[in-house]
Motif scaffolding. Structure first.
Motif, short mmCIF file in Angstrom:
data_model
loop_
_atom_site.label_atom_id
_atom_site.label_comp_id
_atom_site.label_asym_id
_atom_site.label_seq_id
_atom_site.Cartn_x
_atom_site.Cartn_y
_atom_site.Cartn_z
N UNK A 49 -1.92 3.69 0.44
CA UNK A 49 -1.86 4.23 1.80
C UNK A 49 -0.49 3.95 2.41
N UNK A 50 -0.06 2.72 2.33
CA UNK A 50 1.15 2.30 3.03
C UNK A 50 2.42 2.89 2.42
N UNK A 51 2.41 3.26 1.14
CA UNK A 51 3.63 3.77 0.49
C UNK A 51 3.99 5.19 0.91
N UNK A 52 3.11 5.89 1.58
CA UNK A 52 3.35 7.30 1.86
C UNK A 52 4.49 7.52 2.84
N UNK A 53 5.20 8.62 2.62
CA UNK A 53 6.27 9.00 3.53
C UNK A 53 5.73 9.76 4.74
N UNK A 54 4.64 10.50 4.53
CA UNK A 54 4.01 11.25 5.62
C UNK A 54 2.50 11.14 5.48
N UNK A 55 1.84 10.83 6.56
CA UNK A 55 0.39 10.97 6.67
C UNK A 55 0.13 12.06 7.70
N UNK A 56 -0.73 13.01 7.36
CA UNK A 56 -1.12 14.02 8.33
C UNK A 56 -2.61 13.86 8.62
N UNK A 57 -2.99 14.17 9.83
CA UNK A 57 -4.41 14.11 10.15
C UNK A 57 -4.73 15.14 11.23
N UNK A 58 -6.00 15.52 11.25
CA UNK A 58 -6.54 16.40 12.27
C UNK A 58 -7.48 15.60 13.15
N UNK A 59 -7.37 15.81 14.45
CA UNK A 59 -8.28 15.15 15.39
C UNK A 59 -9.03 16.19 16.20
N UNK A 60 -10.22 15.83 16.60
CA UNK A 60 -11.06 16.65 17.48
C UNK A 60 -11.33 15.82 18.72
N UNK A 71 3.67 11.62 -0.45
CA UNK A 71 4.78 10.76 -0.88
C UNK A 71 5.82 11.59 -1.59
N UNK A 72 7.09 11.18 -1.49
CA UNK A 72 8.19 11.90 -2.14
C UNK A 72 8.56 11.21 -3.44
N UNK A 73 8.79 12.02 -4.49
CA UNK A 73 9.21 11.51 -5.79
C UNK A 73 10.38 12.36 -6.29
N UNK A 74 11.35 11.71 -6.91
CA UNK A 74 12.51 12.41 -7.47
C UNK A 74 12.48 12.23 -8.99
N UNK A 75 12.36 13.33 -9.70
CA UNK A 75 12.23 13.27 -11.16
C UNK A 75 13.49 12.75 -11.84
N UNK A 76 14.60 12.68 -11.12
CA UNK A 76 15.85 12.17 -11.69
C UNK A 76 15.91 10.65 -11.67
N UNK A 77 14.95 10.00 -10.98
CA UNK A 77 14.94 8.55 -10.83
C UNK A 77 14.06 7.91 -11.90
N UNK A 78 14.65 7.05 -12.74
CA UNK A 78 13.86 6.35 -13.75
C UNK A 78 12.82 5.45 -13.10
N UNK A 79 13.17 4.83 -11.97
CA UNK A 79 12.24 3.93 -11.30
C UNK A 79 11.02 4.68 -10.81
N UNK A 80 11.23 5.84 -10.19
CA UNK A 80 10.09 6.60 -9.68
C UNK A 80 9.27 7.21 -10.81
#
Length: 225
Positions: A49-60, A71-80
């Motif tokens: 949960x905490x690692x996300x770059x964006x959380x979206x939600x709908x409220x009523x 979450x964002x990932x870059x395929x050029x990064x060995x770490x990711x």
């Protein structure tokens, strides 16, 4: 219908308006997925949960009833590439992304609509609405595409295809058979059903965004115009 609002925030950069939203989404996420993963002997990792770059939600009327985590990932990064989320993708899938010129991914994870809002008699298919809004997030973001690993038994692919989503292959994840789904930037298809399409546009136009990467993109687009 109630008073619906679409919210976007970074769970690591909270402000007075988003603290309660974040805690409300987290509580539903923790309750729902502790049970879902517990059924197949998998633990729920709070880091997801905490690692996300964006959380979206709908409220009523202020009540959270649906959400999605990005979450964002870059395929050029060995770490990711060594991140546990990326372990679901073998080299053939990675090469398939790269063959399309895709380097950066926005993962779509944990699509959730609470039971009261997803009955067959419901006026709106909120899962489809959230996916369509997520495609708008990706189109307004710095990332090349969105990607999701959706449980096959929940037929998410059928909902996602209505927003122009492509099927990229199958994978086992968290002991569930999943389908890899992807929509590239510029390939988003508006929902065909007029009322659903209008609802997506209305929620997007009136969104409450606390996400800097999207705000920056929007600012540049206005300057260019």
């Amino acid at each position: 219908m109630g008073k619906f609002q679409y919210h976007l925030f970074n769970p690591r950069e909270l402000n007075p308006e988003t603290v309660k939203l974040s805690n409300d989404v987290y509580e539903v996420w923790r309750r729902v997925y502790s049970e879902v993963l517990g059924k197949v002997g998998e633990p729920l990792n709070p880091d997801d949960f905490h690692r996300n770059d964006i959380v979206v939600c709908l409220t009523d009327n202020g009540k959270v009833f649906g959400f999605h985590l990005y979450s964002a990932f870059d395929l050029r990064s060995d770490a990711l590439r060594d991140h546990h989320y990326m372990k679901a993708f073998d080299q053939a899938i990675i090469d398939k992304f790269k063959s399309r010129g895709i380097n950066t991914l926005m993962s779509m994870e944990y699509l959730t609509v609470i039971p009261e809002y997803r009955s067959r008699s419901a006026e709106v298919n909120w899962a489809e609405i959230i996916i369509a809004l997520g495609s708008k997030v990706m189109d307004a973001s710095p990332w090349d595409c969105w990607v999701g690993t959706a449980r096959k038994d929940l037929h998410v692919r059928r909902k996602a295809e209505k927003s122009g989503t492509a099927y990229f292959g199958s994978v086992m994840k968290m002991n569930y058979e999943c389908e890899i789904l992807m929509t590239a930037k510029g390939e988003v298809t508006p929902l065909a059903e007029p009322k659903s399409a209008a609802l997506v546009e209305s929620l997007w136009a009136e969104k409450r965004s606390h996400v800097n990467c999207l705000n920056e993109v929007s600012r540049k687009l206005k300057i260019a115009a």
